[in-house]
Design a protein around this motif. Structure first.
Motif, PDB file in Angstrom:
ATOM      1  N   UNK A 122       0.804  -1.234   0.000  1.00 35.37           N
ATOM      2  CA  UNK A 122       0.000   0.000   0.000  1.00 35.37           C
ATOM      3  C   UNK A 122       0.838   1.286   0.000  1.00 35.37           C
ATOM      4  N   UNK A 123       1.817   1.341  -0.898  1.00 36.45           N
ATOM      5  CA  UNK A 123       2.707   2.515  -0.917  1.00 36.45           C
ATOM      6  C   UNK A 123       1.960   3.786  -1.297  1.00 36.45           C
ATOM      7  N   UNK A 124       0.988   3.665  -2.197  1.00 36.29           N
ATOM      8  CA  UNK A 124       0.238   4.858  -2.617  1.00 36.29           C
ATOM      9  C   UNK A 124      -0.625   5.428  -1.497  1.00 36.29           C
ATOM     10  N   UNK A 125      -0.896   4.608  -0.473  1.00 39.24           N
ATOM     11  CA  UNK A 125      -1.684   5.103   0.658  1.00 39.24           C
ATOM     12  C   UNK A 125      -0.950   6.219   1.398  1.00 39.24           C
ATOM     13  N   UNK A 126       0.364   6.273   1.208  1.00 39.82           N
ATOM     14  CA  UNK A 126       1.152   7.312   1.865  1.00 39.82           C
ATOM     15  C   UNK A 126       0.981   8.680   1.204  1.00 39.82           C
ATOM     16  N   UNK A 127       0.387   8.706   0.017  1.00 41.46           N
ATOM     17  CA  UNK A 127       0.253   9.975  -0.696  1.00 41.46           C
ATOM     18  C   UNK A 127      -0.569  10.982   0.100  1.00 41.46           C
ATOM     19  N   UNK A 128      -1.622  10.507   0.772  1.00 42.28           N
ATOM     20  CA  UNK A 128      -2.473  11.421   1.538  1.00 42.28           C
ATOM     21  C   UNK A 128      -1.677  12.107   2.638  1.00 42.28           C
ATOM     22  N   UNK A 129      -0.943  11.292   3.420  1.00 44.90           N
ATOM     23  CA  UNK A 129      -0.130  11.850   4.500  1.00 44.90           C
ATOM     24  C   UNK A 129       0.967  12.748   3.955  1.00 44.90           C
ATOM     25  N   UNK A 130       1.593  12.334   2.845  1.00 40.43           N
ATOM     26  CA  UNK A 130       2.668  13.134   2.251  1.00 40.43           C
ATOM     27  C   UNK A 130       2.139  14.465   1.736  1.00 40.43           C
ATOM     28  N   UNK A 131       0.968  14.446   1.121  1.00 37.89           N
ATOM     29  CA  UNK A 131       0.358  15.687   0.628  1.00 37.89           C
ATOM     30  C   UNK A 131      -0.001  16.605   1.793  1.00 37.89           C
ATOM     31  N   UNK A 132      -0.480  16.013   2.882  1.00 41.95           N
ATOM     32  CA  UNK A 132      -0.794  16.810   4.070  1.00 41.95           C
ATOM     33  C   UNK A 132       0.471  17.464   4.627  1.00 41.95           C
ATOM     34  N   UNK A 133       1.554  16.675   4.708  1.00 39.30           N
ATOM     35  CA  UNK A 133       2.816  17.198   5.253  1.00 39.30           C
ATOM     36  C   UNK A 133       3.383  18.292   4.362  1.00 39.30           C
ATOM     37  N   UNK A 134       3.340  18.073   3.050  1.00 40.28           N
ATOM     38  CA  UNK A 134       3.837  19.080   2.116  1.00 40.28           C
ATOM     39  C   UNK A 134       3.000  20.353   2.197  1.00 40.28           C
ATOM     40  N   UNK A 135       1.680  20.164   2.321  1.00 47.72           N
ATOM     41  CA  UNK A 135       0.791  21.314   2.445  1.00 47.72           C
ATOM     42  C   UNK A 135       1.034  22.086   3.726  1.00 47.72           C
ATOM     43  N   UNK A 136       1.318  21.357   4.803  1.00 44.03           N
ATOM     44  CA  UNK A 136       1.618  22.010   6.082  1.00 44.03           C
ATOM     45  C   UNK A 136       2.886  22.850   5.987  1.00 44.03           C
ATOM     46  N   UNK A 188       8.609  -2.832   6.424  1.00 43.86           N
ATOM     47  CA  UNK A 188       9.363  -2.062   7.417  1.00 43.86           C
ATOM     48  C   UNK A 188       9.950  -0.798   6.786  1.00 43.86           C
ATOM     49  N   UNK A 189      10.407  -0.926   5.523  1.00 45.72           N
ATOM     50  CA  UNK A 189      10.895   0.258   4.812  1.00 45.72           C
ATOM     51  C   UNK A 189       9.774   1.287   4.675  1.00 45.72           C
ATOM     52  N   UNK A 190       8.585   0.816   4.336  1.00 44.12           N
ATOM     53  CA  UNK A 190       7.432   1.721   4.218  1.00 44.12           C
ATOM     54  C   UNK A 190       7.088   2.349   5.563  1.00 44.12           C
ATOM     55  N   UNK A 191       7.249   1.576   6.618  1.00 47.40           N
ATOM     56  CA  UNK A 191       6.966   2.100   7.953  1.00 47.40           C
ATOM     57  C   UNK A 191       7.913   3.254   8.295  1.00 47.40           C
ATOM     58  N   UNK A 192       9.217   3.061   8.011  1.00 47.88           N
ATOM     59  CA  UNK A 192      10.183   4.133   8.263  1.00 47.88           C
ATOM     60  C   UNK A 192       9.904   5.347   7.374  1.00 47.88           C
ATOM     61  N   UNK A 193       9.431   5.076   6.157  1.00 48.46           N
ATOM     62  CA  UNK A 193       9.093   6.156   5.244  1.00 48.46           C
ATOM     63  C   UNK A 193       7.909   6.952   5.791  1.00 48.46           C
ATOM     64  N   UNK A 194       6.914   6.234   6.279  1.00 51.66           N
ATOM     65  CA  UNK A 194       5.736   6.896   6.857  1.00 51.66           C
ATOM     66  C   UNK A 194       6.123   7.717   8.081  1.00 51.66           C
ATOM     67  N   UNK A 195       7.049   7.190   8.882  1.00 50.98           N
ATOM     68  CA  UNK A 195       7.504   7.918  10.070  1.00 50.98           C
ATOM     69  C   UNK A 195       8.214   9.206   9.674  1.00 50.98           C
ATOM     70  N   UNK A 196       8.963   9.162   8.557  1.00 54.52           N
ATOM     71  CA  UNK A 196       9.642  10.365   8.082  1.00 54.52           C
ATOM     72  C   UNK A 196       8.622  11.431   7.690  1.00 54.52           C
ATOM     73  N   UNK A 197       7.532  11.012   7.067  1.00 57.24           N
ATOM     74  CA  UNK A 197       6.471  11.957   6.694  1.00 57.24           C
ATOM     75  C   UNK A 197       5.862  12.578   7.944  1.00 57.24           C
TER      76      UNK A 197
END
Length: 233
Positions: A122-136, A188-197
């Motif tokens: 579910x890598x694309x699921x991170x787009x919402x959080x990433x867009x929120x972070x970028x918008x912030x 686990x890589x995705x988890x660390x990526x999500x944590x970075x966001x």
């Protein structure tokens, strides 16, 4: 040299630093966008571009810090002006850390691609959080430029949205790993990526708190959003 001329020079120096901070913020924002693009397109080339931008971000942090030190030494600013210079310094530090997180995202993307992770993750699921972070980040930079405390409070409120996205994503990853142990490593890589966001969102929150400190003289760290809103608005 007249006091008026000195004041004009000082204002020019402050405006120069402010412009540089905004430029640095724009670079970090481009890092985040590039890291998200690398993930969505499974692009190693895009991930490598994030690292290239990171070098420019680090160089700008050093240059801005040098400019601030020079201004403080030469101008001996008053309390309010010193508060502004300290806010510039702290904002720059937070931007540099956001750049570090974007670089971490890019490294995780490269690891996921080179590990041959299934695209069903579910890598694309991170787009919402990433867009929120970028918008912030974009809002934080705008609020900082305008010294807009109302927008700063709105940023603090929005931080919970990124946290909720992160929690939901973690639950989904756990499900994937339980159903197919072969997905554990890329998950686990995705988890660390999500944590970075999530951390990028935290740094935008820090900049929002700086705005309130600068305008109101209030240190609102570790204070509830409700209390901040009551005191500021």
């Amino acid at each position: 040299m007249s006091d008026k001329h000195l004041s004009s020079q000082f204002d020019s120096e402050l405006n120069g630093v402010s412009t540089r901070v905004m430029e640095m913020g724009g670079l970090v924002e481009s890092q985040i966008r590039q890291a998200v693009y690398a993930l969505s397109q499974f692009s190693i080339e895009a991930a490598d571009q994030v690292a290239a931008i990171e070098n420019r971000v680090n160089a700008m942090e050093v240059e801005i810090d040098h400019d601030l030190s020079t201004i403080i030494a030469r101008r001996q600013p008053t309390a309010r002006d010193l508060r502004l210079l300290l806010a510039f310094s702290k904002a720059t530090a937070n931007l540099e850390r956001m750049g570090d997180e974007a670089s971490r995202m890019a490294r995780m993307v490269r690891s996921i691609i080179e590990g041959g992770a299934p695209r069903s993750l579910p890598s694309n699921d991170l787009r919402v959080a990433a867009d929120l972070a970028s918008g912030q980040l974009r809002k934080a930079l705008d609020a900082f430029a305008r010294l807009d405390t109302k927008m700063a409070v709105a940023i603090l409120k929005e931080d919970d949205l990124i946290d909720k996205e992160f929690d939901g994503f973690v639950r989904k990853l756990i499900t994937y790993m339980m159903e197919d142990p072969r997905t554990i490593s890329p998950s686990l890589d995705l988890l660390f990526l999500a944590k970075a966001i999530e951390r990028i969102g935290d740094h935008s929150k820090n900049i929002a708190e700086l705005i309130i400190y600068l305008v109101k003289g209030m240190d609102v760290r570790h204070t509830s959003v409700g209390e901040i809103e009551s005191a500021v608005l």
